[in-house]
Design an enzyme around this catalytic site. Sequence first.
Site, PDB file in Angstrom:
ATOM      1  CG  HIS A  60      -2.016  -1.034   1.093  1.00  0.00           C
ATOM      2  ND1 HIS A  60      -3.298  -0.721   0.714  1.00  0.00           N
ATOM      3  CD2 HIS A  60      -1.992  -2.379   1.233  1.00  0.00           C
ATOM      4  CE1 HIS A  60      -4.024  -1.834   0.655  1.00  0.00           C
ATOM      5  NE2 HIS A  60      -3.245  -2.857   0.974  1.00  0.00           N
ATOM      6  CG  ASP A  85       0.204   9.263   0.695  1.00  0.00           C
ATOM      7  OD1 ASP A  85       0.167   8.108   1.134  1.00  0.00           O
ATOM      8  OD2 ASP A  85      -0.521  10.191   1.127  1.00  0.00           O
TER       9      ASP A  85
HETATM   10  C1  GDG Z   1      -2.086   3.842   3.303  1.00  0.00           C
HETATM   11  C2  GDG Z   1      -1.088   4.511   2.357  1.00  0.00           C
HETATM   12  C3  GDG Z   1      -2.818   4.426   0.553  1.00  0.00           C
HETATM   13  C4  GDG Z   1      -8.450  10.085   7.839  1.00  0.00           C
HETATM   14  N1  GDG Z   1      -8.795  10.798   8.926  1.00  0.00           N
HETATM   15  C5  GDG Z   1      -9.922  10.237   9.387  1.00  0.00           C
HETATM   16  C6  GDG Z   1     -10.259   9.161   8.566  1.00  0.00           C
HETATM   17  N2  GDG Z   1      -9.337   9.091   7.615  1.00  0.00           N
HETATM   18  C7  GDG Z   1      -9.384   8.132   6.510  1.00  0.00           C
HETATM   19  C8  GDG Z   1      -9.462   8.834   5.181  1.00  0.00           C
HETATM   20  C9  GDG Z   1      -8.920   7.745   4.245  1.00  0.00           C
HETATM   21  C10 GDG Z   1      -7.928   7.017   5.132  1.00  0.00           C
HETATM   22  O1  GDG Z   1      -8.217   7.342   6.488  1.00  0.00           O
HETATM   23  C11 GDG Z   1      -6.496   7.465   4.879  1.00  0.00           C
HETATM   24  O2  GDG Z   1      -6.083   6.899   3.692  1.00  0.00           O
HETATM   25  P1  GDG Z   1      -4.842   7.486   2.903  1.00  0.00           P
HETATM   26  O3  GDG Z   1      -4.793   6.779   1.604  1.00  0.00           O
HETATM   27  O4  GDG Z   1      -5.011   8.947   2.745  1.00  0.00           O
HETATM   28  O5  GDG Z   1      -3.553   7.254   3.803  1.00  0.00           O
HETATM   29  P2  GDG Z   1      -2.914   6.112   4.786  1.00  0.00           P
HETATM   30  O6  GDG Z   1      -3.675   5.957   6.035  1.00  0.00           O
HETATM   31  O7  GDG Z   1      -1.493   6.535   4.950  1.00  0.00           O
HETATM   32  O8  GDG Z   1      -3.009   4.737   3.953  1.00  0.00           O
HETATM   33  C12 GDG Z   1      -1.831   5.319   1.311  1.00  0.00           C
HETATM   34  C13 GDG Z   1      -3.698   3.654   1.525  1.00  0.00           C
HETATM   35  O9  GDG Z   1      -2.901   2.947   2.497  1.00  0.00           O
HETATM   36  C14 GDG Z   1      -4.593   2.631   0.817  1.00  0.00           C
HETATM   37  O10 GDG Z   1      -3.839   1.763   0.002  1.00  0.00           O
HETATM   38  O11 GDG Z   1      -3.633   5.242  -0.270  1.00  0.00           O
HETATM   39  O12 GDG Z   1      -0.921   5.902   0.391  1.00  0.00           O
HETATM   40  O13 GDG Z   1      -0.169   5.345   3.071  1.00  0.00           O
HETATM   41  O14 GDG Z   1      -9.919   6.841   3.878  1.00  0.00           O
HETATM   42  O15 GDG Z   1     -10.760   9.220   4.910  1.00  0.00           O
HETATM   43  N3  GDG Z   1     -11.358   8.399   8.741  1.00  0.00           N
HETATM   44  C15 GDG Z   1     -12.164   8.715   9.785  1.00  0.00           C
HETATM   45  N4  GDG Z   1     -11.883   9.758  10.632  1.00  0.00           N
HETATM   46  C16 GDG Z   1     -10.799  10.542  10.477  1.00  0.00           C
HETATM   47  O16 GDG Z   1     -10.590  11.501  11.228  1.00  0.00           O
HETATM   48  N5  GDG Z   1     -13.273   7.993   9.974  1.00  0.00           N
END
Ligand code: GDG
Length: 458
Positions: free
Chosen positions: A156, A364
């Site tokens: 990921h 990322d």
């Molecule tokens: C890894 C990789 C890759 C965030 N704050 C809250 C919340 N979130 C949710 C967002 C989103 C998720 O968490 C974060 O996903 P990201 O993709 O932005 O980043 P990572 O956590 O670092 O994830 C990344 C991912 O895996 C999937 O393959 O895209 O690059 O680093 O869904 O909405 N959700 C809630 N409250 C929050 O305050 N409920």
Amino acid sequence: MPRRLVIASNRTAAPGEPRAGGLAVALYDALTERGGGVWFGWSGEVVERETRGVRLFADGPIDFALADLTQPECDGYYLGYSNRALWPVFHYRTDLAHFDEGEFEAYEAVNRRFGRLLAQQTRPDDLVWIHDYHFLLMGAEMRASGWEGLMGFFLHIPFPAPEVFTSLPQHQRLARGLCAFDLVGFQTDRDAANFRRYLTEQCGGVQNADGTISVFERVVRAETFSIGIDPEDMLSLAGSQEALAAADRLGRIIENRALVLGVDRMDYSKGLPQRMAAFGRMLDESPELRGTVSFLQIAPPSRESVDAYQALRVELDGLAGRINADYGDLDWVPIRYLARGYPREVLAGLYRIARVALVTPLYDGMNLVAKEFVAAQDPEDPGVLILSEFAGAAEQMPDALLVNPHDIAGMADAIERGLLMPVEERRERWNALIRGVRQNDISWWRRSFLDALEACAQ
Ligand code: GDG
């Protein structure tokens, strides 16, 4: 009869776990869509003495198999090697990496123990799909326990350039571990190319005509499967009562000011200090915009016992306070910086009313927030996505305003441009973006990965 799907990831969406992140939702759907399967992972429990075996229970069509960690395992495998060596190196932060042989040994031992436990749960014709950097060695450990079936892995986070990957003292051991899989999936072509280049340049791998690589006496396929979201689900969340209430609650405070929004786990890969600095610089350079805009940064803390994360917290607290002190006024707070998480519905409501989203990680794997923001927009009056060129999502989203997150002046200009962008251009860009988000959605991701994995059997 489709093969049974067996998934392994460090954390699962077992009942009681917050099924908040994109990963948990995606894997939950993958299992339910196939009519069920097994989901193996860490229970989240840290126990005094190693417990034998796994805790098995069913939740609807999913059979969960959860294993506990002891405190030394959690320290060495999870907080240690996973989050203080692999995470920083894979995000190009070798300066923050901590290389400790003992932590690697704990990582290897947990991968071995978990690999054996998972092997016990599998049947010969299962499809095994292991996820992310916590479990790089688990495939090799499964093979070592005699399991010969189809097995795929998805990373990921980014896979770094070989010159950076080799800074890990155990790089070859890790790569050999990955080659135990039949299929290794990456977020972007850049990541897959880095992995292939490492295997051919450093390990004597030979690229075959069918795209596979022969290396370490095995044949492995490395391909790109960019993760997506469920855009319909995000849109319906954005119209929910909770979303409207949140939008209304914030709207009453910021009044008619334009909302600039950031939503990120509090992680040094997300570029939060640079983003705040850019917002401050924009206020500095464009005094006419002061008082007309409100920047809301939601940053739920994560991995709080790792020192680099504690330092980031202190830095952000200082920066937000400083910018508010320098530019705020009696009736205006420039930055609302909230170090806590909110329900998904609330996030969806905020995405919907934001004029500009700042998604500016230094590095990322993909970044799902960029896609969620696009999915939640009003087609008639969409907001502007400002996206780092170093997010995996940038490969698929060229119609965002792409920025270099290290270029503070460039980001300040992009924020101003986003705030002032005419509605026609906003619609045009959004139409192109939503097309991609819909095309490469979450079901496309899991279908294309699992089809490619099954094709490895032929
Ligand atoms: C890894 C990789 C890759 C965030 N704050 C809250 C919340 N979130 C949710 C967002 C989103 C998720 O968490 C974060 O996903 P990201 O993709 O932005 O980043 P990572 O956590 O670092 O994830 C990344 C991912 O895996 C999937 O393959 O895209 O690059 O680093 O869904 O909405 N959700 C809630 N409250 C929050 O305050 N409920």
